[in-house]
Write a protein that holds these residues in place. Structure first.
Motif, PDB file in Angstrom:
ATOM      1  N   LYS A 120       4.556   0.558  17.635  1.00  0.00           N
ATOM      2  CA  LYS A 120       4.728   1.837  16.947  1.00  0.00           C
ATOM      3  C   LYS A 120       4.747   1.610  15.436  1.00  0.00           C
ATOM      4  N   TYR A 186      11.368  11.192   8.180  1.00  0.00           N
ATOM      5  CA  TYR A 186      10.394  10.800   9.198  1.00  0.00           C
ATOM      6  C   TYR A 186      10.802  11.306  10.571  1.00  0.00           C
ATOM      7  N   ARG A 191       7.853  11.326  13.085  1.00  0.00           N
ATOM      8  CA  ARG A 191       7.126  10.109  12.716  1.00  0.00           C
ATOM      9  C   ARG A 191       7.990   8.854  12.764  1.00  0.00           C
TER      10      ARG A 191
END
Length: 230
Positions: A120, A186, A191
């Motif tokens: 990720k 984020y 994200r």
């Protein structure tokens, strides 16, 4: 892969030890925390380490310069005043050469396989919440079950180990914590990712009791053999 070790803290809760040595040089089973961390990172293929240091940074540098057999390139980003985790990473960014990098808090010891974080882009290693105290199950005012110092299952906490993209640096404060700034932004934007590690050894050295308990666990798990195995 490069790694940033955040080793600039004063370690106030570990006084009087930290009156004389910085927290990363506190020995756990006769080896300083920061050397354990470098061995751990090297085990998983990290050969370039940036150490963000401030308090008693010259002691850290002097120690590592005499440990020539660690087998990694070590660079330093020195803080003249405390910058917080976000500010420290931002200052160290000029030394980053890859599109992504690892970050580990300077008081963390673990067996977490950091390679799993590479899946990720901006990712936190998560561990199950640990409690320093016994917990109980209740039926009214009657205790039906007593559990001493066990992980609280399915409640996840930040382990202090991250895989980040270099472009996150632009959103970091010059002074302040990444946890209170970029991570919040984020996460709100979907994200920020997490990888769960439920059965791995993990400890954070925040108190004198942590030193004792972590030392015992590392001996029990033969941590030295673990970090030597490639």
């Amino acid at each position: 892969m490069q790694a940033v070790i955040l080793a600039g803290g004063i370690g106030s809760r570990l006084k009087p030890i930290t009156d004389y040595v910085p927290k990363p040089l506190i020995p756990i089973n006769n080896i300083p925390i920061i050397e354990w961390q470098i061995r751990y990172l090297k085990k998983f293929g990290v050969n370039n380490v940036i150490i963000c240091s401030g308090y008693k940074s010259e002691q850290i540098r002097n120690y590592l310069e005499h440990r020539k057999n660690l087998g990694v390139k070590i660079q330093y980003s020195i803080e003249r005043a405390p910058l917080g985790t976000g500010g420290a990473i931002k200052k160290a960014a000029k030394l980053l050469r890859e599109k992504s990098f690892l970050v580990i808090n300077g008081d963390i010891l673990s067996t977490i396989d950091i390679r799993k974080l590479y899946k990720k882009p901006n990712c936190i290693a998560l561990v199950e919440l640990r409690t320093r105290f016994g917990t109980v199950d209740l039926d009214g005012d009657k205790i039906t079950r007593f559990k001493e110092k066990k992980p609280i299952r399915a409640v996840w906490m930040n382990s202090g180990i991250y895989h980040l993209q270099k472009d996150i640096v632009g959103g970091l404060p010059s002074k302040g914590a990444i946890e209170d700034t970029a991570f919040l932004k984020y996460a709100a934007g979907g994200r920020l990712f997490g990888i769960k590690f439920s059965d791995d050894f993990w400890c954070s050295i925040d108190s004198h009791k942590d030193i004792e308990e972590c030392s015992k666990t590392m001996k029990m798990k033969n941590y030295e053999k673990f970090v030597k195995q490639g």
